[in-house]
Design a protein around this motif. Structure first.
Motif, PDB file in Angstrom:
ATOM      1  N   HIS A   1       9.011 -93.205  -5.900  1.00 20.39           N
ATOM      2  CA  HIS A   1      10.202 -93.725  -5.233  1.00 20.39           C
ATOM      3  C   HIS A   1      10.493 -93.147  -3.853  1.00 20.39           C
ATOM      4  O   HIS A   1      11.295 -93.743  -3.120  1.00 20.39           O
ATOM      5  CB  HIS A   1      11.433 -93.480  -6.124  1.00 20.39           C
ATOM      6  CG  HIS A   1      11.396 -94.206  -7.425  1.00 20.39           C
ATOM      7  ND1 HIS A   1      11.450 -95.584  -7.523  1.00 20.39           N
ATOM      8  CD2 HIS A   1      11.303 -93.741  -8.703  1.00 20.39           C
ATOM      9  CE1 HIS A   1      11.410 -95.941  -8.797  1.00 20.39           C
ATOM     10  NE2 HIS A   1      11.312 -94.845  -9.534  1.00 20.39           N
ATOM     11  N   MET A   2       9.911 -92.013  -3.479  1.00 17.44           N
ATOM     12  CA  MET A   2      10.265 -91.432  -2.190  1.00 17.44           C
ATOM     13  C   MET A   2       9.605 -92.178  -1.035  1.00 17.44           C
ATOM     14  O   MET A   2       8.421 -92.535  -1.114  1.00 17.44           O
ATOM     15  CB  MET A   2       9.871 -89.958  -2.141  1.00 17.44           C
ATOM     16  CG  MET A   2      10.828 -89.039  -2.875  1.00 17.44           C
ATOM     17  SD  MET A   2      12.486 -89.024  -2.181  1.00 17.44           S
ATOM     18  CE  MET A   2      13.443 -89.486  -3.633  1.00 17.44           C
TER      19      MET A   2
ATOM     20  N   VAL B   1       8.818 -88.003   3.360  1.00 20.09           N
ATOM     21  CA  VAL B   1       9.449 -87.012   2.496  1.00 20.09           C
ATOM     22  C   VAL B   1       8.344 -86.267   1.754  1.00 20.09           C
ATOM     23  O   VAL B   1       7.448 -86.878   1.166  1.00 20.09           O
ATOM     24  CB  VAL B   1      10.407 -87.676   1.482  1.00 20.09           C
ATOM     25  CG1 VAL B   1      11.023 -86.618   0.567  1.00 20.09           C
ATOM     26  CG2 VAL B   1      11.495 -88.460   2.208  1.00 20.09           C
ATOM     27  N   THR B   2       8.383 -84.945   1.771  1.00 19.05           N
ATOM     28  CA  THR B   2       7.383 -84.132   1.068  1.00 19.05           C
ATOM     29  C   THR B   2       8.095 -83.219   0.082  1.00 19.05           C
ATOM     30  O   THR B   2       9.302 -82.969   0.198  1.00 19.05           O
ATOM     31  CB  THR B   2       6.545 -83.294   2.046  1.00 19.05           C
ATOM     32  OG1 THR B   2       7.416 -82.424   2.783  1.00 19.05           O
ATOM     33  CG2 THR B   2       5.788 -84.190   3.018  1.00 19.05           C
TER      34      THR B   2
ATOM     35  N   LEU C   1      18.372 -94.320  -1.216  1.00 19.48           N
ATOM     36  CA  LEU C   1      19.287 -93.760  -0.225  1.00 19.48           C
ATOM     37  C   LEU C   1      18.538 -93.169   0.960  1.00 19.48           C
ATOM     38  O   LEU C   1      18.888 -93.414   2.126  1.00 19.48           O
ATOM     39  CB  LEU C   1      20.154 -92.684  -0.896  1.00 19.48           C
ATOM     40  CG  LEU C   1      21.115 -91.918   0.029  1.00 19.48           C
ATOM     41  CD1 LEU C   1      22.189 -92.839   0.564  1.00 19.48           C
ATOM     42  CD2 LEU C   1      21.735 -90.739  -0.713  1.00 19.48           C
ATOM     43  N   PHE C   2      17.485 -92.372   0.676  1.00 15.30           N
ATOM     44  CA  PHE C   2      16.730 -91.752   1.763  1.00 15.30           C
ATOM     45  C   PHE C   2      16.038 -92.813   2.621  1.00 15.30           C
ATOM     46  O   PHE C   2      15.964 -92.674   3.851  1.00 15.30           O
ATOM     47  CB  PHE C   2      15.704 -90.771   1.199  1.00 15.30           C
ATOM     48  CG  PHE C   2      16.307 -89.589   0.489  1.00 15.30           C
ATOM     49  CD1 PHE C   2      17.641 -89.274   0.613  1.00 15.30           C
ATOM     50  CD2 PHE C   2      15.523 -88.771  -0.322  1.00 15.30           C
ATOM     51  CE1 PHE C   2      18.199 -88.180  -0.062  1.00 15.30           C
ATOM     52  CE2 PHE C   2      16.063 -87.686  -0.995  1.00 15.30           C
ATOM     53  CZ  PHE C   2      17.409 -87.397  -0.857  1.00 15.30           C
ATOM     54  N   ALA C   3      15.539 -93.849   1.993  1.00 19.64           N
ATOM     55  CA  ALA C   3      14.889 -94.926   2.755  1.00 19.64           C
ATOM     56  C   ALA C   3      15.882 -95.600   3.693  1.00 19.64           C
ATOM     57  O   ALA C   3      15.562 -95.898   4.858  1.00 19.64           O
ATOM     58  CB  ALA C   3      14.278 -95.947   1.792  1.00 19.64           C
ATOM     59  N   SER C   4      17.098 -95.816   3.207  1.00 18.42           N
ATOM     60  CA  SER C   4      18.105 -96.450   4.069  1.00 18.42           C
ATOM     61  C   SER C   4      18.494 -95.540   5.228  1.00 18.42           C
ATOM     62  O   SER C   4      18.746 -96.004   6.331  1.00 18.42           O
ATOM     63  CB  SER C   4      19.356 -96.833   3.256  1.00 18.42           C
ATOM     64  OG  SER C   4      20.067 -95.672   2.848  1.00 18.42           O
ATOM     65  N   ALA C   5      18.526 -94.217   4.967  1.00 17.36           N
ATOM     66  CA  ALA C   5      18.868 -93.271   6.020  1.00 17.36           C
ATOM     67  C   ALA C   5      17.802 -93.203   7.105  1.00 17.36           C
ATOM     68  O   ALA C   5      18.085 -92.824   8.242  1.00 17.36           O
ATOM     69  CB  ALA C   5      19.097 -91.889   5.430  1.00 17.36           C
TER      70      ALA C   5
END
Length: 407
Positions: free
Chosen positions: A320-321, A325-326, A399-403
């Motif tokens: 999902h990341m 992102v690591t 959420l991280f993808a949208s950010a």
């Protein structure tokens, strides 16, 4: 109302609330998926064994002694059991080398009190355990990066500390499945820490709270075991080992221990006598009973459960990341450390995660002595089922993808 600020000691300005303690309040929200608290799963506690131990203690003549004061060093049978456990991991010691503390957090505080004068320097990881920073900050130290994989010389560390008006006092290390990163120091790095400490003639504080929680990979000797091997015995060693029952049997009894050369233990005993006299006698007696009857089985049980949750979180992160992102891939412990692309802020994302996705984590900035690391965060897998982990990581990934999308 009285203005207390001018009465407080100057060191009180360095005391701040724990972000993790505040985030634990989110666990009370029934719809919140929390990867925040680095705490054991209470559903896995051996409550039946504790119940039996309490019942047996208070139906025996020893029950009266359990409610009395005790020696500051700690309950001798419990220290004897700990000495046996230490021997199994290469740390040969006697009970005179062991003091019981009210959790390993108290040990960190006492060691800060023992070694740090204002302006002295602590060598620590970047990031490192927030609780250690909080314990040490009250004694007004400075921090420098402990970099066992670099070529920094002892003279470089010494000169930097002197330029800041103090001296290097100790290196603080979490060699196994560190909080917050989940990373483990290999043997070469542990040897390098000892080399550096020897050249600087300072102590090494080995925080071993997660030492029992290895799920795969080869076990590496504790720093203290390597030190004893080098120096010829614990009385010649410079490493101070801090252990804990909190991550294995129970955090609620607040019991940990320190293993060190007897002169250090003697000094710590004086600090304890001036602080709380002794750790709870009844808790020590109960822990002795439970540890002797159930420690091995309990550790095996929680390792099986936590390994499955770690594997579930690693699989969900892969799934999902978004790109950029690591994360760490721990061999044990309770944590996975994420690094986000530069420009993203973990603190700001936490507010959105809680409000929009009902998922909590710990922003990484709190773990850096200099306040850096804004684009990092810590995830704990210990208290979530694989199903909740999949749901929570999926939400965070979205959420991280949208950010990361351009404004």
């Amino acid at each position: 109302m009285l203005d207390w600020s001018h009465i407080y000691a100057s060191r009180s300005s360095r005391m701040g609330a724990s972000e993790i303690r505040e985030l634990l309040k989110l666990l009370d929200q029934p719809d919140m998926i929390s990867f925040a608290g680095g705490i054991p799963d209470p559903a896995l506690f051996p409550t039946d064994v504790f119940e039996k131990a309490y019942r047996e203690l208070f139906t025996s003549p020893a029950g009266h002694a359990a409610l009395q004061y005790s020696v500051s060093e700690g309950y001798a049978p419990l220290r004897e059991w700990i000495a046996g456990q230490m021997a199994e991991i290469g740390i040969t010691c006697g009970i005179e080398n062991i003091m019981i503390t009210s959790g390993s957090q108290q040990a960190l505080d006492y060691l800060g009190k023992l070694f740090i004068s204002p302006g002295d320097t602590i060598l620590a990881g970047w990031p490192t355990y927030l609780g250690a920073l909080q314990a040490y900050n009250a004694y007004e130290p400075l921090y420098d990066r402990l970099e066992p994989y670099s070529n920094r010389s002892a003279s470089d560390y010494r000169d930097a500390a002197k330029a800041n008006g103090g001296a290097v006092k100790f290196a603080y290390a979490l060699p196994d499945f560190a909080n917050p990163t989940g990373e483990t120091m290999d043997r070469t790095a542990r040897e390098r820490v000892l080399d550096l400490a020897g050249e600087l003639d300072v102590a090494v504080i080995e925080d071993a709270a997660y030492q029992s929680l290895r799920y795969d990979g080869e076990a590496i000797p504790p720093i203290l075991a390597l030190d004893i091997e080098r120096s010829g015995g614990i009385e010649q060693s410079r490493t101070i080992y801090c252990g804990s029952f909190s991550k294995t049997l129970s955090p609620g009894l607040r019991l940990g221990w320190v293993v060190a050369a007897s002169p250090v233990i003697s000094r710590l005993v004086l600090i304890k006598q001036a602080s709380d006299l002794n750790s709870s006698t009844v808790n020590q007696m109960i822990m002795n009973s439970v540890a002797r009857s159930a420690f091995a089985d309990q550790v095996a049980k929680i390792k099986t459960a936590y390994q499955a949750r770690r594997d579930a979180m690693l699989a969900s992160l892969e799934k999902h990341m978004p790109a950029g992102v690591t994360w760490s891939r721990p061999e044990g412990g309770m944590f996975i450390w994420l690094r986000l692309p530069e420009g993203l802020d973990g603190g700001a994302l936490l507010k959105r995660a809680v409000a929009e996705e009902k998922v909590a984590f710990v922003p990484g900035k709190a773990f850096f002595a200099d306040g850096s690391g804004a684009n990092t965060l810590r995830l704990s897998f210990s208290c979530s089922s694989p199903e909740k982990i999949e749901t929570g990581i999926s939400r965070l990934g979205k959420l991280f993808a949208s950010a990361l999308q351009p404004a």
